[in-house]
Design an enzyme around this catalytic site. Sequence first.
Site, PDB file in Angstrom:
ATOM      1  N   CYS A  92       0.839  -1.209   0.000  1.00 57.68           N
ATOM      2  CA  CYS A  92       0.000   0.000   0.000  1.00 57.68           C
ATOM      3  C   CYS A  92       0.879   1.266   0.000  1.00 57.68           C
ATOM      4  CB  CYS A  92      -0.989  -0.053   1.154  1.00 57.68           C
ATOM      5  SG  CYS A  92      -2.368   1.091   0.966  1.00 57.68           S
ATOM      6  N   HIS A 110      -3.555  -5.437  -0.451  1.00 53.95           N
ATOM      7  CA  HIS A 110      -3.118  -5.960   0.845  1.00 53.95           C
ATOM      8  C   HIS A 110      -3.086  -7.489   0.814  1.00 53.95           C
ATOM      9  CE1 HIS A 110      -3.221  -2.190   3.164  1.00 53.95           C
ATOM     10  NE2 HIS A 110      -4.065  -1.830   2.226  1.00 53.95           N
ATOM     11  N   GLU A 141      -2.016  -9.439   2.984  1.00 49.18           N
ATOM     12  CA  GLU A 141      -2.350  -9.959   4.323  1.00 49.18           C
ATOM     13  C   GLU A 141      -3.847 -10.028   4.574  1.00 49.18           C
ATOM     14  OE1 GLU A 141      -1.371  -6.958   3.615  1.00 49.18           O
ATOM     15  OE2 GLU A 141      -2.247  -5.476   4.988  1.00 49.18           O
TER      16      GLU A 141
END
Lengths: 256, 216
Positions: free
Chosen positions: B82, B191, B193
């Site tokens: 990001c 993202h 994650e």
Amino acid sequence: MALAKRIIPCLDVDNGRVVKGVNFIDIRDAGDPVEVARRYDEQGADELCFLDITASSDLRDTMAHVVEEVAGQVFIPLTVGGGIRKLDDIHRMLAAGADKISINTAAVLNPAFVEEASKHFGAQCIVVAIDARQVAVEPSPRWEIFTHGGRKPTGIEVVEWARRMADAGAGEILLTSMDRDGTRDGYDNALNRHVSDAVSIPVIASGGVGGLEHLADGIIHGGADAVLAASIFHFGEHTIGQAKEFMADRGIEVNA
Amino acid sequence: MQQIVVVDFGTGNLHSVSKALQHVADNASVVVSRDADTIGNADRVVLPGQGAMGSWLAAMSRLGLGEAVARALDNVPVLGICLGMQAMLDHSDEDGGVEGLSIIDGTVTRFIRPAGDAGRGFKIPHMGWNRVHQARCHPLWNDIEDGSRFYFVHSYYANPVRKVDIVGTTDYILPFTSAIAQANMFATQFHPEKSHTQGLKLLTNFVTWNGSYDPD
């Protein structure tokens, strides 16, 4: 358009258990939040939303533990709301592994809190939850903001409020129709359309889902960017996968 | 045991990133740190980022971490996420204009919503699951199908000057760069994650990557 419309199961958590009031009356126990979260993750939920409805703030640590356990096992965005009043509350939930924080009553009592929270943590993690009721019908329909679970009127008009919250740095709006919540009659899509057209940030439709067609209607008729539902998923009536299949058949782009 | 350091500038939520890395890296220790020595001695470095780029970079210099981050970028596999991707470019329009780390030639600009009905479906931030088209082969794309969806949430996007630096693109309002790579650095606008199975695959690829990449 390649961006998928999102399906977000919502877990109302009371003192560490998932509950869901049906028509506000009988609170049915729907299980352990960690297990429920894992099940939705396996079914392909796009995000999860936890709403802490624990009455006593002494028990709020329970919620942080739930979030922490879920965040260690489920790798999709987690929104946590309920009882968020201070920057420290936000910090605690983010530290537990939440990705977004939903602010409701505190925003109404102190709009500057949203601005402060957004500056501090970034707009991407601030969701403003709006509970609205219709107070006037056609030809000039009007919805106003209510707090305290839809009981307390504020006199604030919904679009004016949504715009103000977007300007204050909200990254997203979670819009619940208190007229429809718990009824299973479907979203208030006039309300959804009204707000979605007025703001440039994403809007999540909420309140009233009783069947898969309601999810699709929220996108097609309500103009929502995401749809939130609780009871139709909790009691095994439908899986997230079935919801996505249904929506895809209606021509909606989903993450399947 | 290899040490993976998630750099903490105090501006965002790093727990998601470290939890996901722990989940995929059985034989590694994952540390969240703002200590220059810890970052400088790491075997792998992750630069996550949320919020605004100006305050992110200001925090980096205030904490005296610029040199440690630069050393990591010279020596070990680095993953930017990001803002951690946007910071690799020369300049961002965010916060009235911010100078970046200039690892990749180019600038970062804000999405502009098309006027009228054309803009109806395009809310900003760009939030949700969108497709990533793999513009080039890269070890971090291993076992990930081209066009897989990842989770995005951002209002600004990177415009690299050199096509060779672009390894992933996504369509939203316009086709934009969603992943960049150069030598031992790989960075994503999305993202990983938060991107379920595909995201965890990318993180697995990162923790096993030897840091070499040849775009030709």
